[in-house]
Design a protein around this motif. Structure first.
Motif, PDB file in Angstrom:
ATOM      1  N   THR A 191      66.823  66.143  36.320  1.00  0.00           N
ATOM      2  CA  THR A 191      67.779  65.328  37.184  1.00  0.00           C
ATOM      3  C   THR A 191      68.348  65.883  38.403  1.00  0.00           C
ATOM      4  O   THR A 191      68.398  65.505  39.379  1.00  0.00           O
ATOM      5  N   LEU A 192      68.802  67.211  37.932  1.00  0.00           N
ATOM      6  CA  LEU A 192      69.450  68.094  38.945  1.00  0.00           C
ATOM      7  C   LEU A 192      68.274  68.403  40.055  1.00  0.00           C
ATOM      8  O   LEU A 192      68.486  68.299  41.449  1.00  0.00           O
ATOM      9  N   VAL A 193      67.078  68.906  39.656  1.00  0.00           N
ATOM     10  CA  VAL A 193      66.080  69.218  40.456  1.00  0.00           C
ATOM     11  C   VAL A 193      65.526  67.877  41.353  1.00  0.00           C
ATOM     12  O   VAL A 193      65.308  68.341  42.663  1.00  0.00           O
ATOM     13  N   ARG A 194      65.546  66.935  40.581  1.00  0.00           N
ATOM     14  CA  ARG A 194      65.178  65.662  41.697  1.00  0.00           C
ATOM     15  C   ARG A 194      66.123  65.432  42.699  1.00  0.00           C
ATOM     16  O   ARG A 194      65.528  65.077  43.888  1.00  0.00           O
ATOM     17  N   GLY A 195      67.406  65.635  42.680  1.00  0.00           N
ATOM     18  CA  GLY A 195      68.165  65.532  43.478  1.00  0.00           C
ATOM     19  C   GLY A 195      68.126  66.709  44.554  1.00  0.00           C
ATOM     20  O   GLY A 195      68.141  66.326  45.955  1.00  0.00           O
ATOM     21  N   LEU A 196      67.939  68.131  44.089  1.00  0.00           N
ATOM     22  CA  LEU A 196      67.712  69.012  45.295  1.00  0.00           C
ATOM     23  C   LEU A 196      66.675  68.870  46.116  1.00  0.00           C
ATOM     24  O   LEU A 196      66.736  69.016  47.209  1.00  0.00           O
ATOM     25  N   LEU A 197      65.501  68.241  45.407  1.00  0.00           N
ATOM     26  CA  LEU A 197      64.271  68.249  46.216  1.00  0.00           C
ATOM     27  C   LEU A 197      64.487  67.143  47.126  1.00  0.00           C
ATOM     28  O   LEU A 197      64.043  67.103  48.505  1.00  0.00           O
ATOM     29  N   ALA A 198      65.147  65.924  46.745  1.00  0.00           N
ATOM     30  CA  ALA A 198      65.277  64.885  47.724  1.00  0.00           C
ATOM     31  C   ALA A 198      66.315  65.208  48.866  1.00  0.00           C
ATOM     32  O   ALA A 198      66.080  64.842  49.934  1.00  0.00           O
ATOM     33  N   VAL A 222      60.450  57.246  43.431  1.00  0.00           N
ATOM     34  CA  VAL A 222      61.186  58.100  44.502  1.00  0.00           C
ATOM     35  C   VAL A 222      60.285  58.036  45.683  1.00  0.00           C
ATOM     36  O   VAL A 222      59.254  57.833  45.855  1.00  0.00           O
ATOM     37  N   ASP A 223      61.173  58.751  46.859  1.00  0.00           N
ATOM     38  CA  ASP A 223      60.631  58.766  48.096  1.00  0.00           C
ATOM     39  C   ASP A 223      59.339  59.791  47.845  1.00  0.00           C
ATOM     40  O   ASP A 223      59.827  60.637  47.069  1.00  0.00           O
ATOM     41  N   PRO A 224      58.277  59.656  48.558  1.00  0.00           N
ATOM     42  CA  PRO A 224      57.339  60.784  48.710  1.00  0.00           C
ATOM     43  C   PRO A 224      58.005  62.280  48.736  1.00  0.00           C
ATOM     44  O   PRO A 224      58.969  62.336  49.624  1.00  0.00           O
ATOM     45  N   THR A 225      57.674  63.062  48.264  1.00  0.00           N
ATOM     46  CA  THR A 225      58.059  64.666  48.337  1.00  0.00           C
ATOM     47  C   THR A 225      56.807  65.337  48.807  1.00  0.00           C
ATOM     48  O   THR A 225      56.026  65.644  48.030  1.00  0.00           O
ATOM     49  N   LYS A 226      56.926  65.874  50.042  1.00  0.00           N
ATOM     50  CA  LYS A 226      56.125  66.698  50.661  1.00  0.00           C
ATOM     51  C   LYS A 226      56.420  68.428  50.427  1.00  0.00           C
ATOM     52  O   LYS A 226      57.604  68.577  50.905  1.00  0.00           O
ATOM     53  N   LEU A 227      55.535  69.071  50.336  1.00  0.00           N
ATOM     54  CA  LEU A 227      55.729  70.507  49.877  1.00  0.00           C
ATOM     55  C   LEU A 227      54.562  71.149  50.487  1.00  0.00           C
ATOM     56  O   LEU A 227      53.487  70.758  50.578  1.00  0.00           O
ATOM     57  N   ARG A 228      54.805  72.427  50.829  1.00  0.00           N
ATOM     58  CA  ARG A 228      53.940  73.443  51.319  1.00  0.00           C
ATOM     59  C   ARG A 228      53.741  74.601  50.219  1.00  0.00           C
ATOM     60  O   ARG A 228      54.620  75.387  49.659  1.00  0.00           O
ATOM     61  N   LEU A 229      52.393  74.785  50.057  1.00  0.00           N
ATOM     62  CA  LEU A 229      52.038  75.476  49.045  1.00  0.00           C
ATOM     63  C   LEU A 229      52.118  77.084  49.474  1.00  0.00           C
ATOM     64  O   LEU A 229      51.628  77.293  50.476  1.00  0.00           O
ATOM     65  N   LYS A 230      52.927  77.927  48.611  1.00  0.00           N
ATOM     66  CA  LYS A 230      52.992  79.416  49.234  1.00  0.00           C
ATOM     67  C   LYS A 230      52.274  80.247  48.663  1.00  0.00           C
ATOM     68  O   LYS A 230      51.721  81.238  49.235  1.00  0.00           O
ATOM     69  N   SER A 231      52.124  80.132  47.322  1.00  0.00           N
ATOM     70  CA  SER A 231      51.064  80.896  46.482  1.00  0.00           C
ATOM     71  C   SER A 231      50.567  80.475  45.330  1.00  0.00           C
ATOM     72  O   SER A 231      51.315  79.490  44.720  1.00  0.00           O
ATOM     73  N   THR A 232      49.673  81.278  44.513  1.00  0.00           N
ATOM     74  CA  THR A 232      49.037  80.455  43.307  1.00  0.00           C
ATOM     75  C   THR A 232      48.726  81.651  42.294  1.00  0.00           C
ATOM     76  O   THR A 232      48.323  82.815  43.044  1.00  0.00           O
ATOM     77  N   ASP A 233      48.769  81.540  41.103  1.00  0.00           N
ATOM     78  CA  ASP A 233      48.330  82.472  40.256  1.00  0.00           C
ATOM     79  C   ASP A 233      47.480  81.672  39.037  1.00  0.00           C
ATOM     80  O   ASP A 233      47.889  80.487  38.754  1.00  0.00           O
ATOM     81  N   VAL A 234      46.577  82.191  38.585  1.00  0.00           N
ATOM     82  CA  VAL A 234      45.849  81.585  37.640  1.00  0.00           C
ATOM     83  C   VAL A 234      45.842  82.501  36.391  1.00  0.00           C
ATOM     84  O   VAL A 234      45.300  83.842  36.222  1.00  0.00           O
ATOM     85  N   TYR A 235      46.293  82.199  35.105  1.00  0.00           N
ATOM     86  CA  TYR A 235      46.408  83.071  34.010  1.00  0.00           C
ATOM     87  C   TYR A 235      45.244  82.695  32.927  1.00  0.00           C
ATOM     88  O   TYR A 235      44.391  81.615  33.011  1.00  0.00           O
ATOM     89  N   ASP A 236      45.048  83.768  31.857  1.00  0.00           N
ATOM     90  CA  ASP A 236      43.952  83.618  31.090  1.00  0.00           C
ATOM     91  C   ASP A 236      43.961  82.388  30.255  1.00  0.00           C
ATOM     92  O   ASP A 236      43.071  81.866  29.595  1.00  0.00           O
TER      93      ASP A 236
END
Length: 186
Positions: free
Chosen positions: A127-134, A161-175
């Protein structure tokens, strides 16, 4: 804000392909890749404070407060780091150094970011994270995406909810098939 260093908010979520983050007990069958631990260590390593929603705080408190560093290397971080709790009602538990911020207020969070020089770590607390993202207050949204669709449970991004646009900064893939996506504001 001229020259003032300020805190950044880093959110960490274990999440299924269909966005379900509720009750991450289902993640256990995938095991815990040591490299995931390294990634989490990097996220929490720079953290100077923990910000949690009331329900997550109430869930974490009994689980973490009894753990020692021998049980879990993350225990001292969770138990000793100052926790800020957001919720309209008071938490029903006490846990380590903590401050109650009351009901969600973006201005209170902005003040916290101004006061804390370093990372403010959030786990769970949908709930908190949704508010912070908005409100555009999340600097890093760390999603650890598991290769499963749960089909039921509370989703991080809800319908309507309103659309949330984000920018990908980095990725990791685990085994173990888990993918770590670090998103920042678009």
């Amino acid at each position: 804000r001229s020259g003032a260093s300020m805190g950044t908010i880093a959110v960490h979520e274990f999440i299924a392909l269909d966005g379900v983050y509720q009750d991450p007990g289902w993640t256990f069958e995938y095991g815990f890749d040591p490299r995931m631990g390294e990634t989490l260590g990097e996220i929490t390593g720079s953290a100077k404070a923990i910000l949690l929603g009331r329900r997550t705080y109430e869930m974490f408190a009994p689980a973490w407060s009894t753990r020692t560093v021998e049980d879990d290397p993350g225990a001292p971080f969770f138990n000793d780091t100052h926790k800020y709790v957001v919720g309209a009602t008071e938490p029903n538990v006490e846990w380590g150094p903590s401050t109650r911020l009351g009901a969600y207020d973006p201005e209170a969070i902005r003040r916290l970011k101004d006061e804390i020089d370093g990372t403010i770590y959030i786990s769970g607390s949908g709930t908190l994270v949704r508010g912070l993202l908005a409100d555009g207050l999340v600097d890093d949204l760390h999603l650890f995406v598991y290769p499963v669709a749960r089909g039921t449970g509370d989703r991080l991004f809800r319908d309507g909810v309103d659309p949330t646009k984000l920018r990908l900064k980095s990725t990791d893939v685990y085994d173990n098939g888990v993918v770590h996506l670090d998103y920042g504001p678009a």
